[in-house]
Design a protein around this motif. Structure first.
Motif, short mmCIF file in Angstrom:
data_model
loop_
_atom_site.label_atom_id
_atom_site.label_comp_id
_atom_site.label_asym_id
_atom_site.label_seq_id
_atom_site.Cartn_x
_atom_site.Cartn_y
_atom_site.Cartn_z
N ASN A 69 -11.22 -11.93 -23.63
CA ASN A 69 -10.10 -11.06 -24.01
C ASN A 69 -9.72 -11.30 -25.46
OD1 ASN A 69 -7.86 -9.41 -24.01
ND2 ASN A 69 -6.83 -10.43 -22.33
N LEU A 70 -9.56 -12.57 -25.83
CA LEU A 70 -9.20 -12.89 -27.20
C LEU A 70 -10.28 -12.44 -28.17
CD1 LEU A 70 -7.29 -14.17 -29.23
CD2 LEU A 70 -8.37 -16.38 -28.74
N ALA A 71 -11.53 -12.70 -27.83
CA ALA A 71 -12.64 -12.34 -28.72
C ALA A 71 -12.67 -10.84 -28.99
CB ALA A 71 -13.97 -12.79 -28.11
N SER A 72 -12.42 -10.02 -27.98
CA SER A 72 -12.46 -8.57 -28.19
C SER A 72 -11.31 -8.11 -29.09
CB SER A 72 -12.45 -7.82 -26.86
OG SER A 72 -11.20 -7.94 -26.22
N HIS A 73 -10.15 -8.70 -28.94
CA HIS A 73 -9.02 -8.32 -29.79
C HIS A 73 -9.19 -8.83 -31.22
CE1 HIS A 73 -6.74 -6.33 -26.72
NE2 HIS A 73 -6.90 -7.37 -25.92
N LEU A 74 -9.76 -10.01 -31.37
CA LEU A 74 -10.06 -10.52 -32.71
C LEU A 74 -11.07 -9.60 -33.41
CD1 LEU A 74 -10.28 -14.33 -31.93
CD2 LEU A 74 -8.58 -13.24 -33.41
N LYS A 75 -12.08 -9.16 -32.67
CA LYS A 75 -13.10 -8.26 -33.22
C LYS A 75 -12.46 -6.96 -33.69
CE LYS A 75 -17.29 -8.43 -33.36
NZ LYS A 75 -18.04 -9.01 -34.47
N ASN A 76 -11.52 -6.45 -32.91
CA ASN A 76 -10.81 -5.22 -33.27
C ASN A 76 -10.07 -5.40 -34.60
OD1 ASN A 76 -8.23 -3.49 -33.26
ND2 ASN A 76 -9.48 -2.52 -31.68
N LEU A 77 -9.38 -6.51 -34.76
CA LEU A 77 -8.64 -6.77 -35.99
C LEU A 77 -9.58 -7.05 -37.16
CD1 LEU A 77 -5.72 -8.90 -34.53
CD2 LEU A 77 -5.57 -6.56 -35.42
N GLU A 78 -10.74 -7.66 -36.88
CA GLU A 78 -11.75 -7.89 -37.92
C GLU A 78 -12.28 -6.55 -38.45
OE1 GLU A 78 -14.94 -10.50 -36.61
OE2 GLU A 78 -13.45 -11.72 -35.57
N LYS A 79 -12.55 -5.62 -37.55
CA LYS A 79 -13.07 -4.31 -37.95
C LYS A 79 -12.09 -3.57 -38.85
CE LYS A 79 -16.12 -3.49 -34.04
NZ LYS A 79 -16.34 -2.72 -32.79
N LYS A 80 -10.80 -3.76 -38.61
CA LYS A 80 -9.77 -3.15 -39.45
C LYS A 80 -9.56 -3.92 -40.75
CE LYS A 80 -6.89 -0.47 -38.15
NZ LYS A 80 -6.69 0.94 -38.40
N GLU A 81 -10.25 -5.07 -40.86
CA GLU A 81 -10.12 -5.98 -42.00
C GLU A 81 -8.71 -6.53 -42.14
OE1 GLU A 81 -11.87 -4.12 -45.46
OE2 GLU A 81 -13.86 -4.10 -44.53
N TYR A 82 -8.06 -6.74 -40.98
CA TYR A 82 -6.72 -7.33 -40.95
C TYR A 82 -6.79 -8.85 -40.82
CZ TYR A 82 -4.54 -2.72 -40.42
OH TYR A 82 -4.09 -1.45 -40.61
N ILE A 83 -7.92 -9.35 -40.36
CA ILE A 83 -8.12 -10.80 -40.27
C ILE A 83 -9.51 -11.14 -40.77
CG2 ILE A 83 -6.53 -11.06 -38.31
CD1 ILE A 83 -9.01 -11.48 -36.52
N SER A 84 -9.68 -12.40 -41.15
CA SER A 84 -11.00 -12.90 -41.51
C SER A 84 -11.22 -14.20 -40.75
CB SER A 84 -11.10 -13.13 -43.02
OG SER A 84 -10.19 -14.12 -43.44
N PHE A 85 -12.47 -14.61 -40.68
CA PHE A 85 -12.77 -15.84 -39.96
C PHE A 85 -13.72 -16.71 -40.77
CE2 PHE A 85 -16.07 -12.91 -38.75
CZ PHE A 85 -17.21 -13.69 -38.71
N GLU A 86 -13.71 -17.98 -40.40
CA GLU A 86 -14.59 -18.96 -41.04
C GLU A 86 -15.16 -19.85 -39.95
OE1 GLU A 86 -13.55 -22.58 -43.87
OE2 GLU A 86 -13.15 -20.63 -44.82
N LYS A 87 -16.46 -20.06 -39.99
CA LYS A 87 -17.12 -20.92 -39.01
C LYS A 87 -17.55 -22.21 -39.68
CE LYS A 87 -18.84 -17.28 -36.01
NZ LYS A 87 -18.66 -17.62 -34.65
N ASP A 88 -17.26 -23.32 -39.03
CA ASP A 88 -17.74 -24.61 -39.50
C ASP A 88 -17.93 -25.52 -38.29
OD1 ASP A 88 -15.11 -25.13 -38.83
OD2 ASP A 88 -14.53 -25.92 -40.77
N PHE A 89 -18.22 -26.78 -38.55
CA PHE A 89 -18.44 -27.72 -37.47
C PHE A 89 -17.44 -28.86 -37.56
CE2 PHE A 89 -22.38 -25.46 -37.60
CZ PHE A 89 -22.77 -25.40 -36.27
N VAL A 90 -16.90 -29.24 -36.41
CA VAL A 90 -16.01 -30.40 -36.30
C VAL A 90 -16.62 -31.32 -35.26
CG1 VAL A 90 -13.70 -31.19 -35.68
CG2 VAL A 90 -13.97 -29.03 -36.93
#
Length: 98
Positions: free
Chosen positions: A45-66
């Motif tokens: 559910n969260l992933a689909s809503h994040l993807k929606n906001l990413e497509k609108k360019e309202y959010i950005s993400f960064e991937k790294d390793f912890v």
């Protein structure tokens, strides 16, 4: 009143997306797990809503390793912050309309 309604952004009509943006407005960034726990939603559910906001360019993400584990963090873009502020302003105008 119609002009105010036109100021509402459909991207924020869903309560999960509204929650995501609310969290990102008061935090520089937040990781996926923390956001999921805070909002009480499932991974998918969260992933689909994040993807929606990413497509609108309202959010950005960064991937790294912890500790050798993948970690994705999200933050609101300037466009997202401006759109969200405009959406909240429109809601306030509706509430204060007499």
């Amino acid at each position: 009143m119609k002009n105010i309604l036109n100021s509402l952004d459909k991207a924020f009509e869903n309560k999960v997306r509204l929650g995501i943006m609310s969290v990102l407005m008061v935090n520089d960034k937040i990781d996926f797990i923390s956001l999921k726990d805070l909002l009480g939603v499932t991974d998918g559910n969260l992933a689909s809503h994040l993807k929606n906001l990413e497509k609108k360019e309202y959010i950005s993400f960064e991937k790294d390793f912890v500790d050798r584990k993948p970690n994705t963090t999200y933050k609101a873009t300037l466009a997202g912050k401006n759109a969200f502020k405009a959406h909240i302003d429109a809601i306030e105008k509706l509430l204060n309309n007499k």
